[in-house]
Design an enzyme around this catalytic site. Structure first.
Site, short mmCIF file in Angstrom:
data_model
loop_
_atom_site.label_atom_id
_atom_site.label_comp_id
_atom_site.label_asym_id
_atom_site.label_seq_id
_atom_site.Cartn_x
_atom_site.Cartn_y
_atom_site.Cartn_z
N LYS A 133 46.11 -22.49 -4.07
CA LYS A 133 47.48 -22.44 -4.61
C LYS A 133 47.94 -23.85 -5.01
CE LYS A 133 48.43 -17.99 -4.27
NZ LYS A 133 48.61 -17.16 -5.48
N TYR A 171 42.99 -21.00 1.25
CA TYR A 171 43.97 -20.30 0.40
C TYR A 171 44.99 -21.30 -0.13
CZ TYR A 171 48.12 -17.35 -0.51
OH TYR A 171 49.23 -16.75 -1.07
N GLY A 172 45.52 -22.16 0.77
CA GLY A 172 46.51 -23.15 0.35
C GLY A 172 45.95 -24.09 -0.70
N ALA A 173 44.66 -24.44 -0.55
CA ALA A 173 44.05 -25.35 -1.53
C ALA A 173 44.00 -24.71 -2.92
CB ALA A 173 42.64 -25.73 -1.08
N ASP A 188 37.95 -6.25 -11.58
CA ASP A 188 38.12 -7.53 -10.88
C ASP A 188 38.49 -8.62 -11.88
OD1 ASP A 188 37.47 -10.08 -9.53
OD2 ASP A 188 36.65 -8.77 -7.98
N ILE A 189 39.50 -9.37 -11.53
CA ILE A 189 40.04 -10.39 -12.42
C ILE A 189 39.03 -11.52 -12.69
CG2 ILE A 189 41.09 -11.86 -10.64
CD1 ILE A 189 42.93 -10.73 -13.73
#
Ligand SMILES: NC(=O)c1ccc[n+]([C@@H]2O[C@H](COP(=O)([O-])OP(=O)(O)OC[C@H]3O[C@@H](n4cnc5c(N)ncnc54)[C@H](OP(=O)(O)O)[C@@H]3O)[C@@H](O)[C@H]2O)c1
Length: 242
Positions: free
Chosen positions: A157, A153-155, A62-63
């Site tokens: 990115k 998710y958008g936040a 896991d990253i």
């Protein structure tokens, strides 16, 4: 054009867009370090990418795990350095209205989509700096448009975009460039998760972005510093290669 002794690290290189970016780099003669959690998927990607790449080193995990990030960078060091770092691994998180979003889940999304890329960049800087390297951070149109249900998710990115633009200016003196790439809608596992139960067969496979990647990896990193690209945009610079 084939480069010799070039090395790239692609997070999430085991499938989807990351594997396609790995293919482009492999065909150009890059050795690769690829990451992902699913060992079987990584093994399949190694078999595929090894057809062209001189060496492919998989790093499973896991990253968000600091040891995994260290192993990714150590693998690049073992290959001799790093020319290109592609922060591609990302999670979508829950899709739904913000009014009922389980806010603590930001505590997972931000470390995966923002924290891990920044940690990796910090670790990779000495290697990238020695080779006038390029950082590629994968973003999304969800970073700039208000899509209902996609807010968290958008936040992440959007945050990644601002960090990338800031890094692009801060790293100027170290000879390292950073760019943003929005790949556009692609038929991948993440996209299917975004549209559960829906038929996404009209979305193109990640290979649609190949002309863009071939163009980008031909550029002098300093010439693209701080730019944001839309890989499926019909831009004469790369569409003529399609
Ligand atoms: N598909 C689209 O329509 C679209 C549109 C705009 C932007 N993007 C962006 O494009 C990038 C690639 O997405 P994709 O569609 O190719 O997704 P994908 O098919 O789901 O692939 C994601 C890759 O990242 C790895 N990964 C995910 N979470 C990880 C974690 N916590 N630790 C380590 N590896 C992890 C996955 O492997 P494991 O699951 O085995 O760990 C896999 O290799 C992402 O940054 C995404 O936000 C995609």
């Amino acid at each position: 054009m084939t480069e010799s002794n070039r090395i790239a690290l692609v997070t999430g290189g085991s499938r989807g867009l990351g594997r396609e970016i790995g293919r482009v780099l492999a065909k150009r003669g890059y050795s690769l370090v690829i990451g992902g959690r699913d060992r079987d998927a990584l093994d399949r990607a190694v078999s595929d990418l090894s057809k062209d790449a001189p060496v492919v080193l998989p790093v499973a995990g896991d990253i968000t795990d600091a040891q995994v990030r260290l192993r990714l960078i150590d693998a690049a060091r073992q290959l001799g350095g790093l020319d290109v770092l592609v922060n591609n691994a990302s999670e979508l998180g829950p899709i739904g209205p913000l009014k009922s979003f389980d806010v603590p889940r930001l505590g997972r999304l931000f470390p995966v989509n923002v924290g891990a890329p920044l940690f990796l960049i910090q670790l990779a800087l000495p290697l990238l700096s020695a080779r006038t390297g390029l950082i590629v951070n994968i973003t999304s149109d969800a970073a700039t448009a208000a899509y209902p249900g996609w807010g968290p998710y958008g936040a992440t990115k959007a945050a990644l975009e601002l960090l990338t633009r800031t890094l692009a200016t801060e790293l100027h003196d170290q000879g390292v460039s950073a760019v943003l790439v929005d790949p556009g809608d692609l038929r991948t596992r993440m996209h299917q998760e975004a549209f559960p139960g829906e038929d996404i067969s009209d979305r193109p496979l990640p290979a649609v972005t190949v002309p863009f990647w071939a163009w980008l990896f031909d550029q002098n990193p300093d010439d693209v510093r701080g730019q944001r690209f839309a890989a499926q945009h019909e831009d004469a610079r790369w569409m003529q290669r399609a």
